[in-house]
Design a protein around this motif. Structure first.
Motif, PDB file in Angstrom:
ATOM      1  N   VAL A  51       0.840  -1.195   0.000  1.00 53.43           N
ATOM      2  CA  VAL A  51       0.000   0.000   0.000  1.00 53.43           C
ATOM      3  C   VAL A  51       0.877   1.247   0.000  1.00 53.43           C
ATOM      4  CG1 VAL A  51      -1.764   1.278   1.275  1.00 53.43           C
ATOM      5  CG2 VAL A  51      -1.766  -1.210   1.328  1.00 53.43           C
ATOM      6  N   THR A  52       0.471   2.224  -0.783  1.00 56.39           N
ATOM      7  CA  THR A  52       1.093   3.543  -0.720  1.00 56.39           C
ATOM      8  C   THR A  52       0.016   4.556  -0.380  1.00 56.39           C
ATOM      9  OG1 THR A  52       2.756   2.932  -2.354  1.00 56.39           O
ATOM     10  CG2 THR A  52       2.425   5.288  -1.972  1.00 56.39           C
ATOM     11  N   LEU A  53       0.290   5.338   0.642  1.00 61.48           N
ATOM     12  CA  LEU A  53      -0.583   6.423   1.078  1.00 61.48           C
ATOM     13  C   LEU A  53       0.346   7.615   1.285  1.00 61.48           C
ATOM     14  CD1 LEU A  53      -3.347   6.195   3.786  1.00 61.48           C
ATOM     15  CD2 LEU A  53      -1.822   8.151   3.610  1.00 61.48           C
ATOM     16  N   GLY A  54       0.185   8.647   0.501  1.00 60.38           N
ATOM     17  CA  GLY A  54       1.105   9.776   0.574  1.00 60.38           C
ATOM     18  C   GLY A  54       2.508   9.319   0.218  1.00 60.38           C
ATOM     19  N   ALA A  78       1.408   4.414  13.043  1.00 58.90           N
ATOM     20  CA  ALA A  78       2.679   4.994  12.596  1.00 58.90           C
ATOM     21  C   ALA A  78       2.530   5.650  11.220  1.00 58.90           C
ATOM     22  CB  ALA A  78       3.766   3.926  12.565  1.00 58.90           C
ATOM     23  N   ILE A  79       1.765   5.038  10.341  1.00 65.18           N
ATOM     24  CA  ILE A  79       1.535   5.608   9.007  1.00 65.18           C
ATOM     25  C   ILE A  79       0.681   6.867   9.121  1.00 65.18           C
ATOM     26  CG2 ILE A  79       0.481   5.232   6.738  1.00 65.18           C
ATOM     27  CD1 ILE A  79       3.055   3.571   7.198  1.00 65.18           C
ATOM     28  N   ARG A  80      -0.371   6.796   9.911  1.00 63.75           N
ATOM     29  CA  ARG A  80      -1.246   7.971  10.080  1.00 63.75           C
ATOM     30  C   ARG A  80      -0.471   9.145  10.651  1.00 63.75           C
ATOM     31  NH1 ARG A  80      -4.344   4.155  12.780  1.00 63.75           N
ATOM     32  NH2 ARG A  80      -4.460   5.484  14.621  1.00 63.75           N
ATOM     33  N   ALA A  81       0.411   8.875  11.624  1.00 62.48           N
ATOM     34  CA  ALA A  81       1.216   9.944  12.221  1.00 62.48           C
ATOM     35  C   ALA A  81       2.197  10.520  11.203  1.00 62.48           C
ATOM     36  CB  ALA A  81       1.966   9.412  13.442  1.00 62.48           C
ATOM     37  N   ARG A  82       2.875   9.652  10.457  1.00 61.24           N
ATOM     38  CA  ARG A  82       3.850  10.105   9.456  1.00 61.24           C
ATOM     39  C   ARG A  82       3.184  10.960   8.381  1.00 61.24           C
ATOM     40  NH1 ARG A  82       6.022   5.257   7.023  1.00 61.24           N
ATOM     41  NH2 ARG A  82       6.775   4.902   9.133  1.00 61.24           N
ATOM     42  N   GLU A  83       1.984  10.556   7.967  1.00 60.43           N
ATOM     43  CA  GLU A  83       1.273  11.263   6.904  1.00 60.43           C
ATOM     44  C   GLU A  83       0.359  12.372   7.434  1.00 60.43           C
ATOM     45  OE1 GLU A  83       1.987  10.927   3.752  1.00 60.43           O
ATOM     46  OE2 GLU A  83       3.458   9.372   4.268  1.00 60.43           O
ATOM     47  N   ARG A  84       0.285  12.487   8.750  1.00 62.31           N
ATOM     48  CA  ARG A  84      -0.536  13.522   9.397  1.00 62.31           C
ATOM     49  C   ARG A  84      -1.992  13.459   8.945  1.00 62.31           C
ATOM     50  NH1 ARG A  84       4.153  17.989   9.018  1.00 62.31           N
ATOM     51  NH2 ARG A  84       5.375  17.131  10.731  1.00 62.31           N
ATOM     52  N   VAL A  85      -2.551  12.243   9.043  1.00 67.67           N
ATOM     53  CA  VAL A  85      -3.957  12.030   8.717  1.00 67.67           C
ATOM     54  C   VAL A  85      -4.641  11.369   9.902  1.00 67.67           C
ATOM     55  CG1 VAL A  85      -3.584  11.915   6.221  1.00 67.67           C
ATOM     56  CG2 VAL A  85      -3.484   9.814   7.574  1.00 67.67           C
ATOM     57  N   GLU A  86      -5.939  11.535   9.972  1.00 69.28           N
ATOM     58  CA  GLU A  86      -6.715  10.961  11.068  1.00 69.28           C
ATOM     59  C   GLU A  86      -8.093  10.569  10.560  1.00 69.28           C
ATOM     60  OE1 GLU A  86      -8.353  14.947  13.194  1.00 69.28           O
ATOM     61  OE2 GLU A  86      -6.243  14.474  13.535  1.00 69.28           O
ATOM     62  N   PRO A  87      -8.850   9.805  11.365  1.00 69.50           N
ATOM     63  CA  PRO A  87     -10.190   9.425  10.932  1.00 69.50           C
ATOM     64  C   PRO A  87     -10.995  10.647  10.504  1.00 69.50           C
ATOM     65  CG  PRO A  87      -9.590   8.179  12.867  1.00 69.50           C
ATOM     66  CD  PRO A  87      -8.505   9.212  12.666  1.00 69.50           C
ATOM     67  N   GLY A  88     -11.699  10.489   9.385  1.00 72.76           N
ATOM     68  CA  GLY A  88     -12.474  11.577   8.808  1.00 72.76           C
ATOM     69  C   GLY A  88     -11.783  12.206   7.606  1.00 72.76           C
TER      70      GLY A  88
END
Length: 99
Positions: A51-54, A78-88
């Protein structure tokens, strides 16, 4: 049939006790993925993917969701933090089937 799928989808948090965050693979892509013949394997029908996200790429599995007829992609903290994304947040995803 392509082995890489690209889509935008919203991150959402599982409502159970665990703090899992997922992206739902769109219905059309899920239908295409489910139609690919593959040998049964353990893991609740999971399928290994890259998977690639950002700017982040990682190996994981997608899991069938019998309620919606789609696959669910877990997105670890860890991926959400690195990419600065969150639910929503709506994120762009590239998903490559590895099997």
């Amino acid at each position: 049939m392509p082995d890489t799928y690209r889509f935008d989808a919203e991150l959402w948090e599982y409502s159970g006790q665990a703090a899992w965050v997922f992206v739902t693979v769109p219905t059309g892509h899920s239908t295409d993925i489910a139609a690919i013949p593959r040998a049964p394997r353990p893991g609740f029908g999971s399928i290994r993917v890259s998977v690639t996200l950002g700017g982040s790429t990682w190996l994981t599995s997608i899991f069938p969701d019998t309620k919606s007829g789609t696959f669910l992609l877990p997105v670890k903290k860890a991926i959400r933090a690195r990419e600065r994304v969150e639910p929503g947040d709506v994120v762009g995803v590239s998903l490559e089937l590895l099997e």
